[in-house]
Each structure stands twice: as C-alpha cells, then as structure tokens.
Design a protein around this motif. Structure first.
Motif, PDB file in Angstrom:
ATOM      1  N   LEU A 303       0.830  -1.205   0.000  1.00  0.00           N
ATOM      2  CA  LEU A 303       0.000   0.000   0.000  1.00  0.00           C
ATOM      3  C   LEU A 303       0.863   1.253   0.000  1.00  0.00           C
ATOM      4  O   LEU A 303       1.825   1.373   0.761  1.00  0.00           O
ATOM      5  CB  LEU A 303      -0.919   0.000   1.230  1.00  0.00           C
ATOM      6  CG  LEU A 303      -1.847   1.189   1.380  1.00  0.00           C
ATOM      7  CD1 LEU A 303      -2.875   1.211   0.263  1.00  0.00           C
ATOM      8  CD2 LEU A 303      -2.526   1.155   2.741  1.00  0.00           C
ATOM      9  N   ILE A 304       0.520   2.154  -0.861  1.00  0.00           N
ATOM     10  CA  ILE A 304       1.228   3.438  -0.905  1.00  0.00           C
ATOM     11  C   ILE A 304       0.425   4.515  -0.206  1.00  0.00           C
ATOM     12  O   ILE A 304       0.939   5.278   0.612  1.00  0.00           O
ATOM     13  CB  ILE A 304       1.480   3.855  -2.371  1.00  0.00           C
ATOM     14  CG1 ILE A 304       2.386   2.839  -3.049  1.00  0.00           C
ATOM     15  CG2 ILE A 304       2.074   5.231  -2.440  1.00  0.00           C
ATOM     16  CD1 ILE A 304       2.575   3.106  -4.531  1.00  0.00           C
ATOM     17  N   LYS A 305      -0.834   4.546  -0.524  1.00  0.00           N
ATOM     18  CA  LYS A 305      -1.631   5.669  -0.037  1.00  0.00           C
ATOM     19  C   LYS A 305      -3.105   5.261  -0.015  1.00  0.00           C
ATOM     20  O   LYS A 305      -3.556   4.486  -0.864  1.00  0.00           O
ATOM     21  CB  LYS A 305      -1.454   6.877  -0.985  1.00  0.00           C
ATOM     22  CG  LYS A 305      -2.199   8.131  -0.595  1.00  0.00           C
ATOM     23  CD  LYS A 305      -1.478   8.909   0.468  1.00  0.00           C
ATOM     24  CE  LYS A 305      -2.150  10.248   0.749  1.00  0.00           C
ATOM     25  NZ  LYS A 305      -1.499  10.929   1.874  1.00  0.00           N
ATOM     26  N   VAL A 306      -3.848   5.790   0.910  1.00  0.00           N
ATOM     27  CA  VAL A 306      -5.291   5.559   0.974  1.00  0.00           C
ATOM     28  C   VAL A 306      -5.992   6.888   0.673  1.00  0.00           C
ATOM     29  O   VAL A 306      -5.655   7.912   1.262  1.00  0.00           O
ATOM     30  CB  VAL A 306      -5.725   5.026   2.356  1.00  0.00           C
ATOM     31  CG1 VAL A 306      -7.252   4.950   2.434  1.00  0.00           C
ATOM     32  CG2 VAL A 306      -5.112   3.657   2.611  1.00  0.00           C
ATOM     33  N   LEU A 307      -6.905   6.829  -0.242  1.00  0.00           N
ATOM     34  CA  LEU A 307      -7.681   8.022  -0.607  1.00  0.00           C
ATOM     35  C   LEU A 307      -9.146   7.758  -0.331  1.00  0.00           C
ATOM     36  O   LEU A 307      -9.581   6.611  -0.331  1.00  0.00           O
ATOM     37  CB  LEU A 307      -7.548   8.326  -2.108  1.00  0.00           C
ATOM     38  CG  LEU A 307      -6.167   8.509  -2.679  1.00  0.00           C
ATOM     39  CD1 LEU A 307      -6.274   8.717  -4.192  1.00  0.00           C
ATOM     40  CD2 LEU A 307      -5.522   9.737  -2.056  1.00  0.00           C
ATOM     41  N   HIS A 308      -9.884   8.803  -0.151  1.00  0.00           N
ATOM     42  CA  HIS A 308     -11.322   8.589  -0.059  1.00  0.00           C
ATOM     43  C   HIS A 308     -12.065   9.853  -0.474  1.00  0.00           C
ATOM     44  O   HIS A 308     -11.577  10.973  -0.304  1.00  0.00           O
ATOM     45  CB  HIS A 308     -11.738   8.173   1.363  1.00  0.00           C
ATOM     46  CG  HIS A 308     -11.515   9.226   2.393  1.00  0.00           C
ATOM     47  ND1 HIS A 308     -12.380  10.267   2.589  1.00  0.00           N
ATOM     48  CD2 HIS A 308     -10.496   9.399   3.275  1.00  0.00           C
ATOM     49  CE1 HIS A 308     -11.929  11.035   3.562  1.00  0.00           C
ATOM     50  NE2 HIS A 308     -10.779  10.531   3.991  1.00  0.00           N
ATOM     51  N   VAL A 315     -12.036  12.323  -6.158  1.00  0.00           N
ATOM     52  CA  VAL A 315     -10.970  12.581  -5.196  1.00  0.00           C
ATOM     53  C   VAL A 315      -9.683  12.739  -6.005  1.00  0.00           C
ATOM     54  O   VAL A 315      -9.470  12.040  -7.001  1.00  0.00           O
ATOM     55  CB  VAL A 315     -10.863  11.450  -4.149  1.00  0.00           C
ATOM     56  CG1 VAL A 315     -10.543  10.120  -4.790  1.00  0.00           C
ATOM     57  CG2 VAL A 315      -9.825  11.819  -3.100  1.00  0.00           C
ATOM     58  N   SER A 316      -8.855  13.657  -5.590  1.00  0.00           N
ATOM     59  CA  SER A 316      -7.625  13.935  -6.325  1.00  0.00           C
ATOM     60  C   SER A 316      -6.427  13.734  -5.421  1.00  0.00           C
ATOM     61  O   SER A 316      -6.476  13.978  -4.205  1.00  0.00           O
ATOM     62  CB  SER A 316      -7.626  15.376  -6.857  1.00  0.00           C
ATOM     63  OG  SER A 316      -8.667  15.542  -7.781  1.00  0.00           O
ATOM     64  N   LEU A 317      -5.344  13.305  -6.017  1.00  0.00           N
ATOM     65  CA  LEU A 317      -4.063  13.176  -5.313  1.00  0.00           C
ATOM     66  C   LEU A 317      -3.075  14.053  -6.056  1.00  0.00           C
ATOM     67  O   LEU A 317      -2.667  13.755  -7.181  1.00  0.00           O
ATOM     68  CB  LEU A 317      -3.603  11.708  -5.321  1.00  0.00           C
ATOM     69  CG  LEU A 317      -2.350  11.394  -4.487  1.00  0.00           C
ATOM     70  CD1 LEU A 317      -2.540  11.802  -3.040  1.00  0.00           C
ATOM     71  CD2 LEU A 317      -2.009   9.929  -4.589  1.00  0.00           C
TER      72      LEU A 317
END
Lengths: 775, 227
Positions: A303-308, A315-317
């Motif tokens: 896992l690198i990152k969790v977005l929600h 949703v933007s990173l």
C-alpha cells in the motif's frame, strides 16, 4: 572594585581635554553618577565586574575640524571601541546587551564590522584596529580624516577595504537560495552553488550531501522534507564588544545581538496528479464515501496511499506520486453502491493529470408487482404481462408541460416537400425544470438538397423563412404557442396539411448525433415537446416472458432492478377477462427507502362485455321489434327487455338521466315504474344512462330487433327466454344460454333468437290474422 | 229422338236461365232492400246511434266515415272471418261488411277495420286506394269513428306473403312506449311524410283493405288520435 576605580581615573585623565572641549555638547544621561550606572549594572550582574584595563592611543581622528583620539581599549580582555568620536570614556562601566538608540540595520552593520575587523581572521595590529574604529564611526555617520603617526605603516585604507570585502563575502548565499529544486524519486540529484559559499554553511541531513560547492539531493520516501534552511557556521563567533554610549560607559555585546546568515531552498519530487472519478454503471456520478488504496504491485499488497471521497464523486491526489505504474483498488464504498473488487492499473506521468474512472454497480432492488381485482381485492390475478423500462433519463412529458407564458411562437419556415430539415435542438427550446423555455434568439440549420442554410431566429420579429428554390410543393413548417409542434402545410394547396414528412432532429450542429427522426402524422404535425439538451438515454429491460408467476398470490417479481433508478412499469396484457388497468403505466422511483423489494399494486377491472340479443325472422333473418325477453345473468333474473327498445332496470321510483351524448348534454329524466323499469322508444343509436345521483355511466344501443345489455362481465352466463313473440310470430319458448367470452377485438357478445312467422289462419283466434279483403 | 232431346235441352236451359234471372232480380231486390235499410238507419239519425243500430244487428259497433270517401257501418264478432262475406242481415254477401278486429276493445290503442275493395266495383273500402295520392290525403285528412276524430297520418302497403312488420296488426300494447315505437316504425314505412309528432298520439285507427291489383298486398291507411 579597586581596579575599577583605577580604570575610571585613568580614562578620565586621558579623555579630560576632550571632555572639556565638548562639555557643552555632551549629555550625560543615566550614567551621570556612579551610583546610577552601578544600579544599571546591578541588573547586568554578569558584566558588573568589567573594567577598562588596557588602552593605547594609536592615532587621531578629525571630524569637522575637531580632533579625537583612536585608542585601543580592552575591557575584561575583550576589545572595545568608542562609538562616538571625541567622546572620552569617563569612567569605567560594564557591558550592556542592547544599545537602544541604534536601529537594527546599524547594529547589524556594527556587528559585521567588528566581526570581520580587528581580532578575527588573523587581523591583528594597530592598523586593523584603527580601520575597524574608523569603519564603525563611518557606519554611525561620522565621516572625517584619520591622522596617524605613520600612515605609510598603517595602510589604513587598504585595511578598511579588506575588512569591507570580508564583510561582503560573508553576506553571500548559495546560488540556489530560495529556489525550488525538482528532483526525481530515489535518484541523486546534484546542484552546484555558483556563488561558491556553500562550504560556509554546515549541512547535515539524510537527504543531502554537500561537497565543496555541490549539493547532492536524494529523496527515497514519498513523505519527505520539502523545506530546508541552513545557517552560516560564523554564527558561533561572538567575540567582539563595542564600547558604548556617548559620555557614558555603556557597552553592548554586539555579537550576541543578531542571528547569523542563512539560506533556504525547497525540494520537490517530480510527480504527476491523479484524479479518481466514481461513476455508477449508468455512467452517472456516484457520490458517497468511497475509499481507495493505491498500491505498488499488481496484487495490491504494498500500500502506498489511501484516498477517499467525502460525499463527492471525485478525489484527487496532487503532486504525490512520481512517474510510474501503480494499482488502485476500492476498499470501501457506501450505499447504494456495491464495492468494486477490480484492481485497476494506471500510469502516472510527470506533471500530467491521470484520470481514472472507477465504476460501481448499484445495489439490486426487486420490484414485486401485485395484481388484484379492483372489485374484489382479495382476488389476486395471474397471467398478466408487463414491460419494465428504465426511464431515469427520459423526460416525462408531464414534466415539460407547455406553458403559454414561456413558449414563443415558432417562426414560419417554408421548405420543399421531401426535404429533410435539420434543427439543432438547442435552437428550438430548452427544458428548465418543468417548463419549456421557448425559442431563443439564435440560429438553426436547414439542409436542403445538400445546401446547408443558416437562419437566424429573431424572436421579436415575425419573419418567414422561405427556401429560395422554386418547387412544386413547398411546405410550411410552423409552430404554435401551447402544445409545441411543427406542422407541415402545402402552400400550393390551400395550406392543407401534408402527412408523413420526415424530419430529423440532431443534437449537434454537425448533425452527427441523431436524436431521432420523426414523421409528421396524418395532420402534418410533429410534436417536438420531448427533446432535451441531454442525449436521450434509453434502456429497455425486456421482462416480457420472464415473469415469475405465482398462481396462488398472483404477483410478478422483477428482479435485479437498480436502486436509484426510475422505472416505468406498463401493463401490456391483462389477465384474460380483465381490462387493462386505468393507469396502464406506473413510474416508480426506487430510491425513497433503502429497501430491497418494492411492491407495486395494480388493480384490474374485469372486462365489461356488451351483449346484444338479436331477434330474427327465421326465414328472412330480418330483425324483429317488440319481442319481450327475460334475461338471466348467472341464473339471476335481470329483467324483461323488449327488442328495439331501451330498457333500464333498477329500483322502483328511481330517476335516471338518458342521453345520446356521454357528457349528458340534452339528457332527459325518466323514473322507474313500480317494477323498477324504464322502457323508452328511441331512435336508433348509442345511448348513455345513469342514475340522477350517481356518476357511473352505462352505455347501450338501440337498434331494430336488438336488446343491448351493457356492463355485463366477461365470463358471465347469460340466459334469454322469450315471453312474448314479436307481432305475427310464434313464441319460441326455448331459452338459450351463453357464457360471455368474446375475443379481445370484439367486446360484444351476440345472441341470436329466431321466430317462426304465423301463417294466415283466420279461424284460429289464438293468433291475429290479416284476412284477405280483396274481391 | 234427336229433336226431342233438343227440345228437352232448350227447356232446361230456359228453366235455368229463368232461375238465374229470377235469382239476379232477387239479389238486386235484396240489395236494394238492404241498402234501403242501411240508408234508413243512416238517415234515421245523422249521428248514427250504435245502440239503435244494434236492434237491427247486434254485431254493429260503429260507423266509419271519411267525408266524400267512405261511410260504412262497422261490425265486430269474435273472429275476423264472419263478415268477410256476410251482410248485416246475416246473408252471404261476397262484398262482406266492414268489420273491426275481434281483439279491439275499449283499451285498444290501435283500432283495426277491415273492408273489401275491388278494381271494378266501388266496394266499402275501394275508395281507400285513392290515398296513394298525396293530394287526396290533403283533401280528405280526417277519419271519424265511434265519436272519435282521427287525423290521417300514415299510408303504406305490405305484402302478407313476404317480410313485413306485423306489429301494425297489434291492437294492444303493454306499455305506452311500445305504442310509440309502433308509430316510430310507421314513420319509416309510410309513403308520405306527414310530420307526425308521435309524442302526442293517444290512439290510432288502421283501415285495411286489399290492393285490387295484387291479392297479396294490403293497403293500410292510418289515422291518429291526439290528446
């Protein structure tokens, strides 16, 4: 204390002549008395014992024609300077941390002079001291002429330049100061300090390696330090003391007063942006709480990152992921969506936005359609067929009911027969909520035999658009206020409507996206009140023939419909013997509750059957009036009826309205007799009757030789017995029975009864005869 | 021998001829006496009192009169055959007597009278054939019978051996609307539209006679009684 007193006396003896010369200009402030300055230094106890223990006059200095001396002085072993020329130290004193009447820039300048001047960087000697003292005076605004014993030995100007050069060098920062440095991920990125001062700054950081004038940056974590700041190692020097205030013996410690030189820069990883868009299976935005994991590997384990999302569908990173291939998987979703287990891969490119659309299935909803008899709702009906259509994206006609207030008359347009006219939809009107906004000023196109014509619509004008080509049969296209339509008229033939003219409606000006083609009806009318600016989305779920029928309960379970959608359920075939529901189609919104099953109850009324009993001559098959028939329905006596007459049975003395118009215009009122019947001789035709105080309308027909019974029910058993024959005919006492099951196309059941004509028998008084009266 | 036979034949012929002549003279005499008797009754009282006429023949029920067309005594028995060929004296008479349908009583809505007609002779109802002319109808529009006045309304012909609406021979109706229905149907059958308002009709009289040109046809002349 003893030493201090000696220091004060010595300083007074040295500076006495100057003090006398400028007595009028000297202002002794807080240190007028020994007690006063002792009180001050009581607070600065660490310096209290300071004393001027060394001085040596090395030259003179003249400002505005007045001389002062340049004297090397020390206090507690530290070098001190006179801030004001020609002001002699009067008596000994201690240190003073601040020097309030100098501004910050001046203080910093004094610090730099003393830092780079006498005593540091191997700058020793009287000439360095004198140069430092002169630079201090000049920094304070006292410009004058230095008078030394031996200027050739002292090289005062040379020393001053050297000190100033040293000061300037100390001010320089690395060339990448205040810059943002973009670096690749997990690779060493080297930048060079073109000012060559990097070595003056001690740099110690895991991401940074400084080597002479080069700085190597390597970021190997996505969460990394972005801002860096380093200070010069000269900050540690604090050796200079500057002697104090005019005619006082205050001293301040300059080196402690100001911070050292520093530089800073930012590091930014080279990254791309990621945007995750959630849609449902119908390509509609899927708002809600959706959580995603971004992974390094295809198996989605690292896992690198969790977005929600937070109630939204996007949703933007931003500036997080370095270029490369990544994987994303949905971890959590919210009602009414089903979690999507698919692992999607995506590519991040430097400084580019990557958009991923992730699709959610909507939870399924079952709709249970229950069929009941409207008159006996305990009776469930099977064998009823429905169509179920997703009409979520269709605009209901009722929602766009025309309003004369907002509709504008469409301009007349004359084209030729067989031409196809292309209207850009948005030029026609737009739908705003439940209103149709009429034509706006704008343009529309006509494609005429390959010629694309552009017309401008000016709603304030009364223009008629005529195609400039003479043809045999021009057609007038026109619209009207109210019900919005196009109408095709034959201008050469008294504007008679021309039916079946095809018009194509397009969504775009290029006419590549066909909404649909329509053909004018028999009146030359094309209704156009349906189109919207959106592409019409249409999905038809053909459930016909797939129904689950339970004969016991009589319901239809339509499975796998989608929550949040709007469905139109239409009855397409009722159970045998029943009429279609009055509400043939019902639209349901499957989103008012979080339920998995909806129940739609639909009621049907048994088919009403018209029965016509025909009384016929057995030989000629002609219809015979005034036969009296007894009618039984399901073995219940209904009443006596006369052929050719309108007969009503009801309660005695009940008023009925009878009319040949269904709205009962020109109706007549009749009252049932004591037997509860009304018999009327009326012209042939269709008649309607109802109780005067009731709204239920019955329909019947009056025709020669016929008894018409209205409102019988499909499946009823009807029995007819003749009790009085038509005049001149033998009574046929044989009753006939029939179960009423006419076909759907024919809703009338016909019963035929025949009579035998009476032969002339003048001697038989039982029958009336017509005697032969010729001679 | 032959001569004897001829003489005998001539004698028989003379006897038969004499008998026939006598019979004809007797019939003429009887008719003259019969007509005289009728005329006496007719002239006895212009109003023709039925009760007095019954003294002559108890079957007499009335007198039908159309000014300038017919003026006949009417009888009624229990059938529609007795007076087809019988006079008021009860004698055989090929021309019969005008008779009222045996079903007609005081409650009857339709009074039916039958009478003979002939091509060659002016029998009791021969003159009715003139009603096939519209102008004749307008000239003779009223029928008097049993102290009632009827306005001539319908004239039509039926063929008793073919399809026809036998309702016209109904005398009684269970419901006023059924009688109204009859009138509405007659409006379709009649030769001339006389603009009858059926809603105001309370009764009718139907005069029936043969079409002298076709034994199978009957001429019906209908008069209506208004309220």
């Amino acid at each position: 204390m003893k030493f201090k007193i000696v220091w004060i006396w010595m300083c007074m003896l040295i500076l006495f002549p100057f003090q006398r010369a400028f007595a009028q200009e000297v202002h002794i402030t807080e240190f007028e008395s020994y007690e006063a300055f002792e009180k001050l230094f009581h607070q600065e106890s660490s310096f209290y014992n300071a004393s001027l223990h060394k001085h040596k006059t090395i030259g003179r200095y003249r400002i505005n024609g007045k001389l002062s001396y340049i004297t090397i002085m020390e206090l507690n072993g530290e070098v001190v300077y006179c801030l004001d020329p020609m002001i002699n130290a009067k008596f000994g004193d201690g240190y003073y941390e601040d020097y309030e009447y100098l501004n910050e820039n001046t203080k910093r300048e004094l610090w730099k002079i003393t830092h780079h001047g006498y005593g540091n960087y191997n700058r020793y000697g009287e000439d360095y001291y004198a140069a430092t003292q002169v630079l201090i005076w000049e920094a304070l605004g006292y410009y004058g002429e230095a008078l030394y014993k031996d200027l050739s030995t002292y090289h005062l100007e040379e020393k001053k330049q050297e000190i100033v050069a040293s000061m300037h060098q100390g001010d320089q920062l690395p060339s990448f100061h205040n810059q943002t440095i973009e670096v690749p991920f997990n690779e060493a990125y080297i930048i060079e300090d073109h000012n060559r001062v990097l070595s003056s700054f001690p740099i110690q950081h895991p991401n940074l390696i400084a080597k002479q004038n080069q700085l190597s940056i390597k970021i190997n974590q996505l969460e990394y330090q972005k801002h860096y700041q380093f200070s010069s190692n000269q900050d540690q020097l604090h050796t200079n003391i500057v002697y104090g205030k005019p005619n006082s013996q205050a001293v301040f410690l300059a080196s402690n007063a100001k911070p050292s030189t520093s530089f800073h820069f930012q590091v930014k990883l080279i990254t791309g942006d990621l945007k995750v868009v959630k849609v449902d299976e119908f390509q509609k935005v899927a708002k809600g709480f959706h959580q995603f994991g971004i992974y390094k590997d295809e198996q989605a384990t690292e896992l690198i990152k969790v977005l929600h999302t937070n109630g939204e569908d996007v949703v933007s990173l931003h500036q997080y992921l370095p270029p490369g291939t990544y994987y994303i998987k949905e971890l959590q979703t919210s009602f009414p969506y089903l979690i999507n287990p698919t692992i999607y891969s995506f590519e991040i490119k430097a400084n580019e936005l990557t958009t991923i659309q992730m699709v959610n299935q909507v939870v399924n909803v079952d709709v249970k359609i229950v069929k009941k008899d409207i008159e006996d709702q305990s009776l469930y009906l099977n064998d009823t067929y429905f169509s179920v259509k997703d009409v979520t994206d269709e605009v209901e006609e009722s929602m766009v009911a025309a309003s004369s207030k907002v509709l504008t008359v469409f301009k007349e347009l004359v084209v030729e027969e067989d031409d196809i006219v292309y209207f850009k939809e948005s030029d026609l009107y737009r739908v705003d909520g439940n209103r149709i906004i009429g034509l706006k000023d704008g343009y529309f196109d006509i494609d005429y035999d390959g010629y694309l014509m552009h017309y401008r619509v000016d709603m304030q004008a009364t223009n008629t658009y005529t195609m400039p080509y003479p043809k045999e049969n021009p057609i007038l296209f026109q619209g009207a206020t109210g019900n919005y339509y196009l109408r095709t008229l034959d201008l050469k033939n008294h504007n008679r409507p021309i039916p079946f003219v095809e018009v194509s409606f397009y969504e775009d000006e290029e006419r590549t996206i066909l909404i649909e083609k329509r053909v004018s009806d028999e009146y030359g009318v094309i209704k156009i009140d349906k189109f919207t600016q959106d592409v019409i989305y249409y999905k038809y779920l053909d459930y016909q023939g797939k129904f689950q029928q339970d004969k016991k309960e009589g319901y239809l379970l339509v499975e796998d419909l989608k929550w949040g959608r709007r469905y139109q359920i239409c009855e397409i075939k009722p159970k045998e013997g029943y009429d279609l529901s009055e509400e043939v189609c019902e639209t349901i919104e499957v989103n008012d509750v979080k339920d998995v099953e909806y129940v739609v109850t639909s009621l049907n009324r048994k088919r009403r059957v018209q029965v016509e009993i025909e009384k016929l001559d057995r030989k000629y098959h002609s219809l015979l009036d005034l036969a009296r028939l007894q009618v039984y329905v399901n073995d219940t006596y209904l009443g006596d009826y006369y052929t050719g007459m309108l007969t009503i049975h009801g309660q005695p003395n009940t008023k009925y309205l009878v009319s040949d118009e269904i709205n009962f215009n020109n109706s007549t009122i009749h009252t049932t007799d004591e037997q509860g019947q009304i018999i009327l001789a009326l012209k042939e035709g269709t008649y309607y009757y109802k109780k005067a105080d009731d709204s239920l309308v019955y329909q019947t027909r009056v025709s020669k030789g016929i008894v018409s019974l209205a409102d019988l029910v499909y499946g009823d058993k009807v029995k007819v017995c003749e009790v009085k024959a038509p005049s001149g005919y033998h009574l046929d006492s044989t009753c006939i029975e029939q179960v009423l099951k006419p076909s759907e196309q024919e809703n009338t059941a016909i019963l035929k009864l025949y009579n035998q004509k009476i032969e002339v028998d003048p001697y038989n008084p039982e029958y009336p005869i017509v005697p032969k009266m010729g001679v | 021998m032959t001569k004897v036979l001829v003489k005998i034949g001539i004698l028989i012929g003379l006897l038969l001829g004499g008998f026939w002549f006598y019979h004809q003279q007797q019939v003429k005499y009887d008719m003259k006496q019969y007509n005289k008797k009728i005329k006496e009754y007719m002239d006895y009282d212009q109003n023709f009192e039925v009760e007095k006429a019954k003294a002559w023949n108890p079957d007499i029920v009335g007198r039908v009169f159309i000014d300038g067309v017919i003026d006949e005594v009417v009888v009624q028995t229990e059938n529609n055959i007795d007076y087809v060929h019988q006079d008021l004296d009860g004698n055989y008479n090929v021309y019969g007597t005008v008779f009222q349908d045996y079903r007609v009583d005081d409650e009857a809505s339709n009074i039916i009278l039958y009478g003979h007609s002939s091509k060659k002779k002016n029998l009791v109802f021969t003159s009715l054939m003139k009603y096939v002319d519209y102008e004749f109808i307008k000239a003779h529009p009223r029928i008097s019978y049993q102290d009632q006045e009827y306005e001539l309304a319908y004239v039509f012909m039926i063929n008793v051996h073919q399809e026809y609406d036998a309702m016209i021979f109904e005398t009684h109706f269970e419901h006023a609307e059924l009688f109204k229905k009859l009138l509405m149907n007659l409006s379709e059958y009649t030769m001339f539209d006389l603009n009858v308002d059926v809603s105001s009709v309370k009764g009718m009289i139907t005069l029936v006679t043969c079409n002298p040109s076709n034994d199978e046809e009957r001429l019906l002349v209908v008069g209506i009684k208004k309220s």
